[in-house]
Write a protein that holds these residues in place. Structure first.
Motif, PDB file in Angstrom:
ATOM      1  N   GLY A   8       0.784  -1.232   0.000  1.00 60.68           N
ATOM      2  CA  GLY A   8       0.000   0.000   0.000  1.00 60.68           C
ATOM      3  C   GLY A   8       0.811   1.275   0.000  1.00 60.68           C
ATOM      4  N   GLY A   9       2.124   1.156   0.119  1.00 67.32           N
ATOM      5  CA  GLY A   9       2.945   2.351   0.095  1.00 67.32           C
ATOM      6  C   GLY A   9       2.985   2.967  -1.294  1.00 67.32           C
ATOM      7  N   GLY A  10       3.560   4.164  -1.371  1.00 72.52           N
ATOM      8  CA  GLY A  10       3.669   4.814  -2.659  1.00 72.52           C
ATOM      9  C   GLY A  10       4.103   6.250  -2.528  1.00 72.52           C
ATOM     10  N   LEU A  11       4.041   6.946  -3.660  1.00 77.74           N
ATOM     11  CA  LEU A  11       4.394   8.361  -3.728  1.00 77.74           C
ATOM     12  C   LEU A  11       3.121   9.175  -3.793  1.00 77.74           C
ATOM     13  N   VAL A  12       2.953  10.064  -2.825  1.00 82.78           N
ATOM     14  CA  VAL A  12       1.753  10.898  -2.776  1.00 82.78           C
ATOM     15  C   VAL A  12       2.155  12.335  -2.493  1.00 82.78           C
ATOM     16  N   GLN A  13       1.201  13.233  -2.643  1.00 81.93           N
ATOM     17  CA  GLN A  13       1.451  14.641  -2.332  1.00 81.93           C
ATOM     18  C   GLN A  13       1.009  14.947  -0.897  1.00 81.93           C
ATOM     19  N   ALA A  14       1.577  15.977  -0.349  1.00 82.15           N
ATOM     20  CA  ALA A  14       1.188  16.405   0.987  1.00 82.15           C
ATOM     21  C   ALA A  14      -0.315  16.665   1.017  1.00 82.15           C
ATOM     22  N   GLY A  15      -0.958  16.174   2.065  1.00 80.98           N
ATOM     23  CA  GLY A  15      -2.394  16.319   2.204  1.00 80.98           C
ATOM     24  C   GLY A  15      -3.188  15.121   1.721  1.00 80.98           C
ATOM     25  N   ASP A  16      -2.540  14.255   0.960  1.00 85.74           N
ATOM     26  CA  ASP A  16      -3.211  13.055   0.445  1.00 85.74           C
ATOM     27  C   ASP A  16      -3.343  11.989   1.529  1.00 85.74           C
ATOM     28  N   SER A  17      -4.006  10.902   1.151  1.00 80.66           N
ATOM     29  CA  SER A  17      -4.203   9.763   2.054  1.00 80.66           C
ATOM     30  C   SER A  17      -3.649   8.491   1.434  1.00 80.66           C
ATOM     31  N   LEU A  18      -3.292   7.565   2.293  1.00 80.28           N
ATOM     32  CA  LEU A  18      -2.870   6.226   1.887  1.00 80.28           C
ATOM     33  C   LEU A  18      -3.357   5.242   2.935  1.00 80.28           C
ATOM     34  N   ARG A  19      -3.598   4.019   2.499  1.00 80.24           N
ATOM     35  CA  ARG A  19      -3.895   2.965   3.461  1.00 80.24           C
ATOM     36  C   ARG A  19      -2.891   1.844   3.280  1.00 80.24           C
TER      37      ARG A  19
END
Length: 128
Positions: A8-19
């Motif tokens: 479930g990891g990855g590259l996201v922008q600040a403010g985004d969500s991940l599970r």
């Protein structure tokens, strides 16, 4: 010990969500205390969140309280880490951990030394 696999990891922008998910082997997953930790290069492993075997008790590091949520689904032998409002400083390799020894009572654990099984980790990178 138990085999743990994070995803479930990855590259996201600040403010985004991940599970993040952590799948565990073993027929007694429901009796394991579980936790999430993270590590950035050249720093010690840091506690993030923990959950008791029943799921009724949870505990969070101050840095993630109110943004992250740990949960578990014993039917799926999986523990989750919902991460909301991600910040640049959340960038790290996230590890899932299990304590399989079992002790009386419903408890959570925050010290890495209390856990006997670890996954390989999943990278979370937060960009601006």
């Amino acid at each position: 010990q138990v085999h743990l696999v994070e995803s479930g990891g990855g590259l996201v922008q600040a403010g985004d969500s991940l599970r993040l998910s952590c799948a565990a082997s073993g027929r007694t997953f429901g009796s394991y205390a579980m936790g999430w930790f993270r590590r950035i290069p050249e720093k010690e492993r840091e506690f993030v969140a923990a959950i008791s075997w029943s799921g009724s008790s949870t505990y969070y590091a101050d840095s993630v309280k109110g943004r992250f949520a740990i949960s578990r689904d014993s039917a799926k032998n999986t523990v989750y880490l919902q991460m909301n409002s991600l910040k640049l400083e959340d960038t790290a390799l996230y590890y899932c951990a299990a304590e399989t020894v079992g002790r009386p009572g419903d408890y959570y654990l925050v010290a890495p030394a209390d856990y006997d099984s670890w996954g390989q980790g999943t990278q979370v990178t937060v960009s601006s």
